[in-house]
Motif scaffolding. Structure first.
Motif, PDB file in Angstrom:
ATOM      1  N   THR A 135      15.260 -11.445  -7.323  1.00  0.00           N
ATOM      2  CA  THR A 135      14.267 -11.345  -8.547  1.00  0.00           C
ATOM      3  C   THR A 135      14.485 -10.360 -10.011  1.00  0.00           C
ATOM      4  N   GLY A 136      14.081 -10.038 -10.447  1.00  0.00           N
ATOM      5  CA  GLY A 136      14.446  -9.584 -11.506  1.00  0.00           C
ATOM      6  C   GLY A 136      15.005  -7.941 -11.174  1.00  0.00           C
ATOM      7  N   LEU A 137      15.078  -7.521 -11.271  1.00  0.00           N
ATOM      8  CA  LEU A 137      15.455  -5.508 -11.223  1.00  0.00           C
ATOM      9  C   LEU A 137      14.220  -5.237 -11.881  1.00  0.00           C
ATOM     10  N   ASP A 138      14.229  -5.138 -12.864  1.00  0.00           N
ATOM     11  CA  ASP A 138      12.427  -4.336 -13.824  1.00  0.00           C
ATOM     12  C   ASP A 138      11.556  -4.522 -13.671  1.00  0.00           C
ATOM     13  N   LEU A 140      11.299  -5.258 -10.137  1.00  0.00           N
ATOM     14  CA  LEU A 140      10.670  -4.806  -8.395  1.00  0.00           C
ATOM     15  C   LEU A 140      10.935  -3.535  -8.970  1.00  0.00           C
ATOM     16  N   ALA A 141      11.730  -2.386 -10.580  1.00  0.00           N
ATOM     17  CA  ALA A 141      11.427  -0.976 -10.933  1.00  0.00           C
ATOM     18  C   ALA A 141       9.998  -0.978 -11.114  1.00  0.00           C
ATOM     19  N   ARG A 142       9.536  -2.072 -11.262  1.00  0.00           N
ATOM     20  CA  ARG A 142       7.903  -1.783 -12.509  1.00  0.00           C
ATOM     21  C   ARG A 142       6.820  -1.604 -11.215  1.00  0.00           C
ATOM     22  N   ALA A 143       7.369  -3.015 -10.644  1.00  0.00           N
ATOM     23  CA  ALA A 143       6.328  -2.623  -8.894  1.00  0.00           C
ATOM     24  C   ALA A 143       6.479  -1.524  -7.981  1.00  0.00           C
ATOM     25  N   CYS A 144       7.156  -1.006  -8.100  1.00  0.00           N
ATOM     26  CA  CYS A 144       7.693   0.358  -6.878  1.00  0.00           C
ATOM     27  C   CYS A 144       7.563   1.547  -7.888  1.00  0.00           C
ATOM     28  N   GLY A 145       7.483   1.789  -9.254  1.00  0.00           N
ATOM     29  CA  GLY A 145       7.090   2.591 -10.205  1.00  0.00           C
ATOM     30  C   GLY A 145       8.169   3.833 -10.294  1.00  0.00           C
ATOM     31  N   ILE A 146       9.410   3.426 -10.304  1.00  0.00           N
ATOM     32  CA  ILE A 146      10.358   3.977 -10.379  1.00  0.00           C
ATOM     33  C   ILE A 146      11.438   3.590 -11.741  1.00  0.00           C
ATOM     34  N   GLN A 147      12.389   3.550 -11.912  1.00  0.00           N
ATOM     35  CA  GLN A 147      13.233   3.906 -13.002  1.00  0.00           C
ATOM     36  C   GLN A 147      14.673   2.485 -11.952  1.00  0.00           C
ATOM     37  N   PRO A 148      14.704   1.505 -13.367  1.00  0.00           N
ATOM     38  CA  PRO A 148      15.763   0.729 -13.058  1.00  0.00           C
ATOM     39  C   PRO A 148      17.569   1.604 -12.442  1.00  0.00           C
ATOM     40  N   ALA A 149      17.241   2.629 -13.116  1.00  0.00           N
ATOM     41  CA  ALA A 149      18.883   3.106 -12.297  1.00  0.00           C
ATOM     42  C   ALA A 149      18.811   3.859 -10.966  1.00  0.00           C
ATOM     43  N   ASP A 150      17.711   3.333 -10.787  1.00  0.00           N
ATOM     44  CA  ASP A 150      17.368   5.162  -9.530  1.00  0.00           C
ATOM     45  C   ASP A 150      16.865   3.711  -7.886  1.00  0.00           C
ATOM     46  N   LEU A 151      17.400   2.435  -8.231  1.00  0.00           N
ATOM     47  CA  LEU A 151      16.787   1.551  -6.811  1.00  0.00           C
ATOM     48  C   LEU A 151      18.023   1.474  -5.939  1.00  0.00           C
ATOM     49  N   PRO A 152      19.394   1.353  -6.794  1.00  0.00           N
ATOM     50  CA  PRO A 152      20.787   0.840  -5.964  1.00  0.00           C
ATOM     51  C   PRO A 152      20.667   2.342  -4.929  1.00  0.00           C
ATOM     52  N   GLN A 168      22.548  -7.234  -4.159  1.00  0.00           N
ATOM     53  CA  GLN A 168      23.820  -7.699  -5.140  1.00  0.00           C
ATOM     54  C   GLN A 168      22.810  -8.044  -6.136  1.00  0.00           C
ATOM     55  N   THR A 169      23.592  -7.769  -7.250  1.00  0.00           N
ATOM     56  CA  THR A 169      22.996  -7.667  -8.733  1.00  0.00           C
ATOM     57  C   THR A 169      23.795  -8.658  -9.331  1.00  0.00           C
ATOM     58  N   CYS A 170      23.386  -9.208 -10.050  1.00  0.00           N
ATOM     59  CA  CYS A 170      24.180 -10.370 -10.912  1.00  0.00           C
ATOM     60  C   CYS A 170      23.765 -10.426 -11.985  1.00  0.00           C
ATOM     61  N   TRP A 173      23.162  -6.630 -14.418  1.00  0.00           N
ATOM     62  CA  TRP A 173      22.416  -6.256 -13.452  1.00  0.00           C
ATOM     63  C   TRP A 173      20.857  -6.576 -13.816  1.00  0.00           C
ATOM     64  N   GLU A 174      20.890  -7.468 -13.750  1.00  0.00           N
ATOM     65  CA  GLU A 174      19.517  -8.011 -14.565  1.00  0.00           C
ATOM     66  C   GLU A 174      18.687  -8.711 -13.290  1.00  0.00           C
ATOM     67  N   ASP A 175      19.585  -9.652 -12.545  1.00  0.00           N
ATOM     68  CA  ASP A 175      18.825  -9.797 -10.905  1.00  0.00           C
ATOM     69  C   ASP A 175      19.210  -9.605  -9.991  1.00  0.00           C
ATOM     70  N   LEU A 176      18.594  -9.246  -9.270  1.00  0.00           N
ATOM     71  CA  LEU A 176      18.720  -8.820  -7.801  1.00  0.00           C
ATOM     72  C   LEU A 176      18.755 -10.091  -6.688  1.00  0.00           C
ATOM     73  N   HIS A 177      19.723  -9.817  -6.403  1.00  0.00           N
ATOM     74  CA  HIS A 177      19.912 -10.899  -4.330  1.00  0.00           C
ATOM     75  C   HIS A 177      20.073 -10.029  -4.009  1.00  0.00           C
ATOM     76  N   TRP A 178      19.527 -10.436  -2.641  1.00  0.00           N
ATOM     77  CA  TRP A 178      19.250  -9.815  -1.335  1.00  0.00           C
ATOM     78  C   TRP A 178      18.858 -10.377   0.284  1.00  0.00           C
TER      79      TRP A 178
END
Length: 212
Positions: A135-138, A140-152, A168-170, A173-178
């Motif tokens: 998914t896109g980091l942005d 996931l961050a938007r769905a959780c109501g937090i900033q992308p920098a706080d996701l790690p 893993q981000t690729c 830092w736009e895409d998140l794999h897990w």
């Protein structure tokens, strides 16, 4: 429904209110009315007035006068909700699934609303055959109501709780794999990325493995 809520709720809506909104959205009837048992709210640790007040403040719902000791009733105010797929029987099944996945017993004994919501989002976007997701980091961050920098930090906490095998981000830092741990031991997952593996030009190899 998670994508709808990410767009419908204010960016500063806390994770607890988002978890509550998801259950309301999935259980609402054709008259835009919903009643949530207090026992269910306790199982999600949402048995406080604060999440309801947040959603009222956002003008997304109105708490009904019929709320009682056994259940809380509300009227949802966004008519666009009824146009969201799937149909109501499927929504009810999704609500029960989300209840199980987001419960603290699944997300971790000490998990708070943010970890519950993040684990729910990742589970909903995981391939059941491989146990991996993208998914896109942005997003996931938007769905959780937090900033992308706080996701790690959030993702690392999910590894500690045993929900994630790795992340893993690729692509800058736009895409998140897990890779997600199997839920209830019913599915054997295999990871789609390996430590140090680059998925293309400019990839960032930021890999997390379970803490031993």
């Amino acid at each position: 429904m998670l994508s709808y809520l990410a767009a419908a709720l204010p960016e500063n809506t806390p994770a607890a209110a988002r978890l509550l909104a998801l259950q309301c959205a999935l259980r609402v009837d054709a008259a835009m009315q919903v009643r949530l048992p207090r026992g269910m709210l306790r199982s999600l640790r949402l048995d406080t007035p604060d999440p309801w007040r947040e959603l009222e403040h956002a003008r997304w719902l109105r708490i009904g006068p019929a709320s009682a000791a056994s259940a809380v009733g509300a009227e949802l105010l966004d008519a666009a909700l009824l146009s969201q797929a799937p149909a109501r029987p499927d929504r009810a099944q999704a609500a029960d699934w989300a209840l199980r996945v987001a419960s603290p017993s699944t997300a971790g004994v000490a998990a708070g609303p943010l970890l519950q919501l993040a684990s729910l989002y990742l589970a909903a976007h995981t391939d059941p055959d491989t146990g991996t997701g993208l998914t896109g980091l942005d997003q996931l961050a938007r769905a959780c109501g937090i900033q992308p920098a706080d996701l790690p930090n959030t993702l690392d906490q999910l590894i500690v709780t045993g929900l994630l095998i790795s992340w893993q981000t690729c692509r800058d830092w736009e895409d998140l794999h897990w890779a997600l741990m199997p839920l209830q031991g019913k599915v054997q997952y295999r990871t789609g990325c390996s430590p140090g593996h680059s998925t293309g030009p400019g990839a960032v190899n930021f890999f997390r493995t379970p803490l031993r």
